[in-house]
Design an enzyme around this catalytic site. Structure first.
Site, short mmCIF file in Angstrom:
data_model
loop_
_atom_site.label_atom_id
_atom_site.label_comp_id
_atom_site.label_asym_id
_atom_site.label_seq_id
_atom_site.Cartn_x
_atom_site.Cartn_y
_atom_site.Cartn_z
N ASP A 45 2.10 19.44 -2.52
CA ASP A 45 3.17 20.42 -2.72
C ASP A 45 3.08 21.52 -1.67
OD1 ASP A 45 0.97 21.77 -3.69
OD2 ASP A 45 1.86 22.34 -5.61
N SER A 46 2.07 21.45 -0.78
CA SER A 46 2.03 22.31 0.40
C SER A 46 3.30 22.10 1.24
CB SER A 46 0.79 22.01 1.25
OG SER A 46 0.65 20.62 1.46
N ASP A 84 1.81 14.86 -5.44
CA ASP A 84 1.27 16.09 -6.03
C ASP A 84 2.26 16.60 -7.09
OD1 ASP A 84 -0.66 18.02 -6.16
OD2 ASP A 84 -0.11 19.01 -4.28
N LYS A 114 -1.61 13.75 -8.34
CA LYS A 114 -2.65 14.79 -8.37
C LYS A 114 -2.11 15.96 -9.17
CE LYS A 114 -3.59 17.67 -4.74
NZ LYS A 114 -3.34 18.96 -5.40
N GLU A 116 -3.31 20.12 -10.59
CA GLU A 116 -4.27 21.21 -10.48
C GLU A 116 -4.71 21.67 -11.86
OE1 GLU A 116 -2.60 24.43 -8.17
OE2 GLU A 116 -2.15 23.10 -6.47
N GLU A 183 -11.31 22.73 -3.86
CA GLU A 183 -10.71 23.59 -2.81
C GLU A 183 -11.37 24.97 -2.81
OE1 GLU A 183 -6.44 23.65 -2.54
OE2 GLU A 183 -6.48 25.28 -1.07
O1 KIV Z 1 -0.69 20.50 -1.56
C1 KIV Z 1 -1.65 20.18 -0.85
O2 KIV Z 1 -1.52 19.89 0.35
C2 KIV Z 1 -2.96 20.13 -1.48
C3 KIV Z 1 -4.16 19.98 -0.59
C4 KIV Z 1 -4.43 21.26 0.06
C5 KIV Z 1 -5.33 19.44 -1.31
O3 KIV Z 1 -3.07 20.25 -2.67
#
Ligand code: KIV
Length: 280
Positions: A45-46, A84, A114, A116, A183
């Site tokens: 989600d970056s 994500d 993924k 969090e 992280e």
């Molecule tokens: O969103 C992302 O790119 C991430 C990584 C930094 C692990 O969660």
């Protein structure tokens, strides 16, 4: 060709070599990353920050994530592709979390998701895993909730925080995740977690003792100029090179130096002549 499976990822904790993961958000980059044999591609989600220009990952929606995941999945043959889950796609109810996790596989072609969070999300992780969807955990600094952790800073330097992150990691592993992102945690704490759980740890700002590493591709290629976290190693610095190429193009177009005859199509002279004569 089949993609790397969660079982193979888990086995690498014992057999090595260390696991590699990078982010990708589009077809072209995903193809390059897959071609050189990176094990896992995270559609992080970056993308909200490096692709969409948001100030954080919080505004990213399910639809935005799925759109980018689809593009990545069209390119990838070998790597595992992990979608994500965006903020608020897995917190409201377990049913909604499973439904949204399922969309990453059914609609976008991802192999895993993924999310969090630690102990407080272990029942959500269990539910998603029991629906047959592989889950990668993410503890330590969790960017979606960074403001409640005191901002974007190293987590786990004091006893209370270290204990929390350690317990979170155990909870995610026991809930059935196949791997865990750590992280921004001190290297020693990451080492302790790595030797305490059965699943591979993937570090980002978590030192060398993890079972694998991940970086945001735009950071390690020097493509994102707004800021670069201190733990990033820039393997090249593309932004200045891209700007130089773009400036050269601008200069050449303005000066009439691009395109040349070789970069133009020939033929059609008779038709042009006929049109000119008709115009007289
Ligand atoms: O969103 C992302 O790119 C991430 C990584 C930094 C692990 O969660």
């Amino acid at each position: 060709m089949t993609r790397i499976t969660p079982v193979e990822i888990k086995n690498r904790k014992l057999t090595g070599p260390r696991l590699t993961m990078l982010t990708a958000y589009d077809y072209s980059f995903a193809g390059l990353i897959d071609a050189i044999g990176i094990d896992m591609i995270l559609v992080g989600d970056s993308l909200g920050m490096v692709m969409l220009g948001y100030d954080s990952t919080v505004p990213v929606t399910m639809e935005e994530m799925l759109h980018h995941c689809k593009a990545v999945n069209r390119a990838v043959k070998k790597a595992m592709v992990i979608g994500d889950m965006p903020f608020m796609s897995y917190q409201i109810s377990e049913d909604e979390a499973v439904r949204n996790a399922g969309r990453f596989l059914k609609e976008a072609g991802c192999d895993a998701v993924k999310l969090e969070g630690g102990s407080s999300l272990s029942s959500v992780i269990k539910k998603i895993v029991s629906a047959g969807i592989p889950v990668m955990g993410h503890v330590g600094l969790t960017p979606q909730t960074a403001s409640s952790l005191g901002g974007f800073k190293v987590q786990g330097r004091d006893m209370k925080e270290a204990e929390r992150i350690y317990e979170d990691a155990l909870a995610v592993s026991e809930a059935g995740a196949f791997s865990l992102v750590l992280e921004c945690v001190p290297a020693e704490l990451a080492g302790l977690i790595t030797e305490s759980i059965d699943i591979p740890t993937i570090g980002i700002g978590a030192g060398p003792k993890c079972d694998g590493q991940v970086l945001v591709t735009h950071d390690m290629l020097g493509l994102f100029e707004k800021f670069t976290p201190s733990f990033v190693r820039k393997y090249c610095n593309l932004a200045p090179q891209i700007k130089e190429a773009l400036s050269h193009y601008k200069e050449q177009v303005e000066a009439g130096e691009f395109p040349s005859n070789e970069e133009s199509f020939s033929g059609g002279e008779e038709a042009v002549l006929a049109i000119k004569q008709r115009k007289k």
